[in-house]
Motif scaffolding. Structure first.
Motif, PDB file in Angstrom:
ATOM      1  N   THR A 119      44.989  39.413  39.542  1.00 32.52           N
ATOM      2  CA  THR A 119      43.753  39.731  38.791  1.00 32.52           C
ATOM      3  C   THR A 119      42.701  39.172  39.668  1.00 32.52           C
ATOM      4  N   ARG A 132      39.677  38.779  38.250  1.00 35.82           N
ATOM      5  CA  ARG A 132      38.642  38.553  37.341  1.00 35.82           C
ATOM      6  C   ARG A 132      38.738  36.597  37.402  1.00 35.82           C
ATOM      7  N   PRO A 147      39.559  41.941  30.323  1.00 35.19           N
ATOM      8  CA  PRO A 147      39.504  40.616  30.144  1.00 35.19           C
ATOM      9  C   PRO A 147      40.473  40.269  29.165  1.00 35.19           C
ATOM     10  N   GLY A 205      33.060  39.816  32.221  1.00 37.30           N
ATOM     11  CA  GLY A 205      34.142  40.426  32.449  1.00 37.30           C
ATOM     12  C   GLY A 205      35.393  39.418  32.962  1.00 37.30           C
ATOM     13  N   GLU A 206      35.142  38.097  32.305  1.00 36.13           N
ATOM     14  CA  GLU A 206      36.073  37.152  32.853  1.00 36.13           C
ATOM     15  C   GLU A 206      37.301  36.998  31.682  1.00 36.13           C
TER      16      GLU A 206
END
Length: 187
Positions: A44, A46, A22, A96-97
């Motif tokens: 990504t 995320r 992140p 996990g952002e």
């Protein structure tokens, strides 16, 4: 937004590999219009959370970002700051952002760096990535942030910095360093 993006020639300037971890993504308030397209370009998986103020203008932006698949964290340095910071750190540590912030928003002063981005990056021990778009031709509002709207059929340079680590800096050192780095790409 889509019309401006589609009708423009795009040059992507990327200084390195985007981290697998992140990150805190920074961009200036007056240059946020096409920022979601930069994130869409990154490879990504995320989720992205954008910190957006809790006022009427923020609600408009929140609705647009939702249409683009981007989540929001509501609050700013003037209203709901602690709640927003806690939510941002939680989204990074627990889920996990990524978190995106305009460090000079929502009311300025223009091109200033508030504490939020530094606090999140240092508490979560994650890097910062600066993103920006610099249109060759644009309209600029007379507002405090000099909001920039690219003119169609021009060229836009999109910038994505390498990861910037600020864990060993004091808050004031980090804010000054980030401001200097961000001004390199400002309109």
């Amino acid at each position: 937004m889509w019309f401006l993006f589609i009708t423009s020639k795009k040059r992507w300037n990327f200084n390195g590999k985007f981290p697998d971890s992140p990150v805190v993504i920074l961009f200036w308030h007056g240059e946020l219009l096409l920022a979601p397209f930069i994130y869409a370009k990154l490879d990504t998986s995320r989720k992205l959370n954008v910190m957006i103020s809790d006022h009427f203008d923020g609600e408009i932006i929140a609705r647009v970002t939702k249409l683009m698949g981007i989540k929001t964290i509501r609050g700013s340095s003037r209203k709901g700051a602690v709640k927003a910071l806690i939510s941002a750190i939680k989204s990074v540590k627990e889920f996990g952002e990524h978190v995106a912030i305009t460090p000079d928003g929502p009311k300025g002063p223009r091109h200033s760096v508030s504490d939020g981005a530094v606090v999140i990056a240092q508490k979560a021990k994650i890097p910062i990535v600066i993103v920006n778009c610099h249109p060759e031709k644009y309209w600029q509002a007379s507002s405090w942030d000099k909001f920039t709207v690219p003119k169609p059929f021009g060229t836009i340079d999109f910038y994505i910095s390498e990861p910037i680590y600020i864990n060993d800096m004091t808050k004031d050192e980090a804010k000054l360093y980030l401001k200097e780095r961000m001004l390199k790409y400002a309109v």
